[in-house]
Design a protein around this motif. Structure first.
Motif, PDB file in Angstrom:
ATOM      1  N   SER A 111       0.853  -1.200   0.000  1.00  0.00           N
ATOM      2  CA  SER A 111       0.000   0.000   0.000  1.00  0.00           C
ATOM      3  C   SER A 111       0.889   1.250   0.000  1.00  0.00           C
ATOM      4  O   SER A 111       0.889   2.059   0.926  1.00  0.00           O
ATOM      5  CB  SER A 111      -1.012  -0.053   1.138  1.00  0.00           C
ATOM      6  OG  SER A 111      -0.551   0.573   2.255  1.00  0.00           O
ATOM      7  N   ILE A 112       1.660   1.387  -1.073  1.00  0.00           N
ATOM      8  CA  ILE A 112       2.587   2.518  -1.209  1.00  0.00           C
ATOM      9  C   ILE A 112       2.100   3.523  -2.248  1.00  0.00           C
ATOM     10  O   ILE A 112       2.865   4.355  -2.728  1.00  0.00           O
ATOM     11  CB  ILE A 112       4.023   2.038  -1.536  1.00  0.00           C
ATOM     12  CG1 ILE A 112       4.038   1.152  -2.789  1.00  0.00           C
ATOM     13  CG2 ILE A 112       4.620   1.295  -0.338  1.00  0.00           C
ATOM     14  CD1 ILE A 112       5.452   0.743  -3.228  1.00  0.00           C
ATOM     15  N   ASN A 113       0.811   3.426  -2.590  1.00  0.00           N
ATOM     16  CA  ASN A 113       0.186   4.445  -3.441  1.00  0.00           C
ATOM     17  C   ASN A 113       0.135   5.777  -2.698  1.00  0.00           C
ATOM     18  O   ASN A 113       0.201   5.818  -1.471  1.00  0.00           O
ATOM     19  CB  ASN A 113      -1.239   4.005  -3.800  1.00  0.00           C
ATOM     20  CG  ASN A 113      -2.014   3.595  -2.559  1.00  0.00           C
ATOM     21  OD1 ASN A 113      -1.937   2.426  -2.156  1.00  0.00           O
ATOM     22  ND2 ASN A 113      -2.696   4.533  -1.901  1.00  0.00           N
TER      23      ASN A 113
ATOM     24  N   ILE B 192       7.357  11.121 -11.313  1.00  0.00           N
ATOM     25  CA  ILE B 192       8.400  10.108 -11.095  1.00  0.00           C
ATOM     26  C   ILE B 192       8.151   9.432  -9.751  1.00  0.00           C
ATOM     27  O   ILE B 192       8.246  10.068  -8.692  1.00  0.00           O
ATOM     28  CB  ILE B 192       9.806  10.756 -11.119  1.00  0.00           C
ATOM     29  CG1 ILE B 192      10.058  11.467 -12.460  1.00  0.00           C
ATOM     30  CG2 ILE B 192      10.877   9.700 -10.856  1.00  0.00           C
ATOM     31  CD1 ILE B 192      11.400  12.212 -12.530  1.00  0.00           C
ATOM     32  N   ASP B 193       7.846   8.122  -9.790  1.00  0.00           N
ATOM     33  CA  ASP B 193       7.457   7.418  -8.558  1.00  0.00           C
ATOM     34  C   ASP B 193       7.744   5.919  -8.676  1.00  0.00           C
ATOM     35  O   ASP B 193       6.884   5.093  -8.381  1.00  0.00           O
ATOM     36  CB  ASP B 193       5.958   7.671  -8.280  1.00  0.00           C
ATOM     37  CG  ASP B 193       5.541   7.221  -6.896  1.00  0.00           C
ATOM     38  OD1 ASP B 193       6.408   7.105  -6.012  1.00  0.00           O
ATOM     39  OD2 ASP B 193       4.329   6.989  -6.699  1.00  0.00           O
ATOM     40  N   ALA B 194       8.946   5.554  -9.114  1.00  0.00           N
ATOM     41  CA  ALA B 194       9.267   4.126  -9.265  1.00  0.00           C
ATOM     42  C   ALA B 194      10.422   3.750  -8.337  1.00  0.00           C
ATOM     43  O   ALA B 194      10.384   4.093  -7.150  1.00  0.00           O
ATOM     44  CB  ALA B 194       9.579   3.832 -10.727  1.00  0.00           C
ATOM     45  N   ASP B 195      11.408   3.035  -8.827  1.00  0.00           N
ATOM     46  CA  ASP B 195      12.576   2.666  -8.017  1.00  0.00           C
ATOM     47  C   ASP B 195      13.465   3.902  -7.866  1.00  0.00           C
ATOM     48  O   ASP B 195      13.992   4.428  -8.841  1.00  0.00           O
ATOM     49  CB  ASP B 195      13.323   1.486  -8.644  1.00  0.00           C
ATOM     50  CG  ASP B 195      13.607   1.683 -10.126  1.00  0.00           C
ATOM     51  OD1 ASP B 195      12.797   2.325 -10.819  1.00  0.00           O
ATOM     52  OD2 ASP B 195      14.677   1.239 -10.574  1.00  0.00           O
ATOM     53  N   LYS B 196      13.596   4.353  -6.628  1.00  0.00           N
ATOM     54  CA  LYS B 196      14.188   5.679  -6.380  1.00  0.00           C
ATOM     55  C   LYS B 196      15.680   5.724  -6.733  1.00  0.00           C
ATOM     56  O   LYS B 196      16.213   6.806  -6.984  1.00  0.00           O
ATOM     57  CB  LYS B 196      13.962   6.107  -4.929  1.00  0.00           C
ATOM     58  CG  LYS B 196      12.548   5.864  -4.392  1.00  0.00           C
ATOM     59  CD  LYS B 196      11.442   6.486  -5.209  1.00  0.00           C
ATOM     60  CE  LYS B 196      10.067   6.136  -4.648  1.00  0.00           C
ATOM     61  NZ  LYS B 196       8.977   6.380  -5.586  1.00  0.00           N
ATOM     62  N   GLY B 197      16.333   4.581  -6.747  1.00  0.00           N
ATOM     63  CA  GLY B 197      17.751   4.559  -7.112  1.00  0.00           C
ATOM     64  C   GLY B 197      18.000   5.068  -8.524  1.00  0.00           C
ATOM     65  O   GLY B 197      19.074   5.593  -8.832  1.00  0.00           O
TER      66      GLY B 197
ATOM     67  N   GLY C 119       8.405  14.670  -8.400  1.00  0.00           N
ATOM     68  CA  GLY C 119       8.975  13.444  -7.845  1.00  0.00           C
ATOM     69  C   GLY C 119       8.364  13.141  -6.493  1.00  0.00           C
ATOM     70  O   GLY C 119       8.220  14.037  -5.656  1.00  0.00           O
ATOM     71  N   ASP C 120       8.007  11.871  -6.269  1.00  0.00           N
ATOM     72  CA  ASP C 120       7.402  11.464  -4.996  1.00  0.00           C
ATOM     73  C   ASP C 120       8.478  10.931  -4.045  1.00  0.00           C
ATOM     74  O   ASP C 120       9.566  10.528  -4.476  1.00  0.00           O
ATOM     75  CB  ASP C 120       6.357  10.364  -5.258  1.00  0.00           C
ATOM     76  CG  ASP C 120       5.445  10.119  -4.063  1.00  0.00           C
ATOM     77  OD1 ASP C 120       5.305  11.019  -3.210  1.00  0.00           O
ATOM     78  OD2 ASP C 120       4.849   9.020  -3.981  1.00  0.00           O
ATOM     79  N   ASN C 121       8.159  10.947  -2.773  1.00  0.00           N
ATOM     80  CA  ASN C 121       8.956  10.251  -1.743  1.00  0.00           C
ATOM     81  C   ASN C 121      10.376  10.791  -1.609  1.00  0.00           C
ATOM     82  O   ASN C 121      11.331  10.026  -1.466  1.00  0.00           O
ATOM     83  CB  ASN C 121       9.001   8.740  -2.044  1.00  0.00           C
ATOM     84  CG  ASN C 121       7.630   8.163  -2.297  1.00  0.00           C
ATOM     85  OD1 ASN C 121       7.334   7.721  -3.389  1.00  0.00           O
ATOM     86  ND2 ASN C 121       6.776   8.213  -1.295  1.00  0.00           N
ATOM     87  N   VAL C 122      10.513  12.107  -1.650  1.00  0.00           N
ATOM     88  CA  VAL C 122      11.861  12.675  -1.598  1.00  0.00           C
ATOM     89  C   VAL C 122      12.371  12.904  -0.167  1.00  0.00           C
ATOM     90  O   VAL C 122      13.563  13.151   0.005  1.00  0.00           O
ATOM     91  CB  VAL C 122      11.985  13.979  -2.425  1.00  0.00           C
ATOM     92  CG1 VAL C 122      11.696  13.714  -3.893  1.00  0.00           C
ATOM     93  CG2 VAL C 122      11.104  15.072  -1.877  1.00  0.00           C
TER      94      VAL C 122
HETATM   95 MG    MG Z   1       5.474   7.118  -4.186  1.00  0.00          MG
END
Ligand code: MG
Ligand code: SAH
Ligand code: DHB
Length: 228
Positions: A38-40, A144-149, A170-173
């Motif tokens: 549940s990382i939406n 942008i919200d996939a593999d952060k690497g 960009g998400d999750n920064v």
């Molecule tokens: Mg995300």
């Protein structure tokens, strides 16, 4: 401040500002039933993405990292009837859930889920952009919200696939604050820091980042505009 408070405040904002919706609720249920993490984005964050896309007047949207298509539904709803959203997903099982959710949301006609590592799909999109005759238009907004690497690579491809005036989000920064750790060797943080630094150093971009708290914890968004 606790997670419980952040969740309560999100519930309040969402109850007053983000009307619940059968297709979005069904998408989350389908993601859960399929065992997806549940990382939406949260509902109020999805609405923020939709508002950004609407303010931008986006007709072409690119998403990198589909999962079950929850953020995809939010973004696609910002599109005009002849708009187009392409979303890239490495995991075929995720893509299958997303396609069903998009179909259920009535967004088949404007969305396309491309399966495979985004770094394989992005050059294909760039080639389509350059095609003589039926060349596709550049994207007005990229999420942008996939593999952060791989975030630095996703930024570079986004710059090739957009136009002056386009927006890159960009998400999750913030990642619970981990982004401030310059000494980490966690590829997620290294990739995100590199993306932020590339954005800041690029004279073609104007960017900022904000930290967020809410039902999904403590994280953040980066927002960049390709300068006209
Ligand atoms: Mg995300
Ligand atoms: N945007 C979604 C969440 C995406 S989660 C939402 O908010 O609803 C991140 C997704 O990126 C996962 O589904 C994962 O499978 C996918 N992913 C991971 N590595 C990838 C890669 N190299 N290329 C494309 N997608 C990838
Ligand atoms: C993760 C990925 C996301 O896109 C997100 O919004 C939250 C968490 C993760 O990989 O842990």
């Amino acid at each position: 401040m606790t997670q419980e408070q952040w969740t309560d405040v999100d519930a309040y904002f969402t109850s007053r500002l983000v009307p619940s919706d059968e297709a979005l609720d069904a998408a989350l249920r389908a993601c859960e039933a399929a065992g997806l993490p549940s990382i939406n984005v949260a509902p109020n964050q999805g609405k923020l993405l939709r508002l950004f896309a609407e303010i931008q007047g986006a007709r072409r949207i690119l998403e990198i990292g589909t999962l079950g298509g929850y953020s995809t539904i939010w973004l696609a709803r910002a599109l005009p009837e002849d708009g187009r959203l392409v979303t890239l997903e490495a995991d075929p099982a995720h893509a299958e859930v997303a396609r069903a959710n998009l179909s259920h949301a009535g967004l088949d006609g404007v969305t396309e889920v491309r399966v495979g590592p985004a770094l394989d799909s992005l050059p294909v999109l760039a080639a389509e952009l350059g095609e003589e005759g039926n060349g596709a238009d550049p994207f007005d907004l990229v999420f942008i919200d996939a593999d952060k690497g791989n975030n630095p690579h996703y930024l570079e491809w986004s710059l090739k696939l957009t136009r002056p005036g386009s927006v890159i989000i960009g998400d999750n920064v913030a990642r619970g604050g981990a982004v401030a750790d310059a000494d980490t060797d966690d590829p997620v943080i290294v990739g995100t820091r590199r993306m932020i630094e590339l954005m800041g150093a690029n004279p073609r971009l104007s960017a900022t980042a904000v930290q967020t708290v809410g039902s999904k914890g403590y994280d953040g968004f980066v927002l960049a505009r390709v300068l006209p």
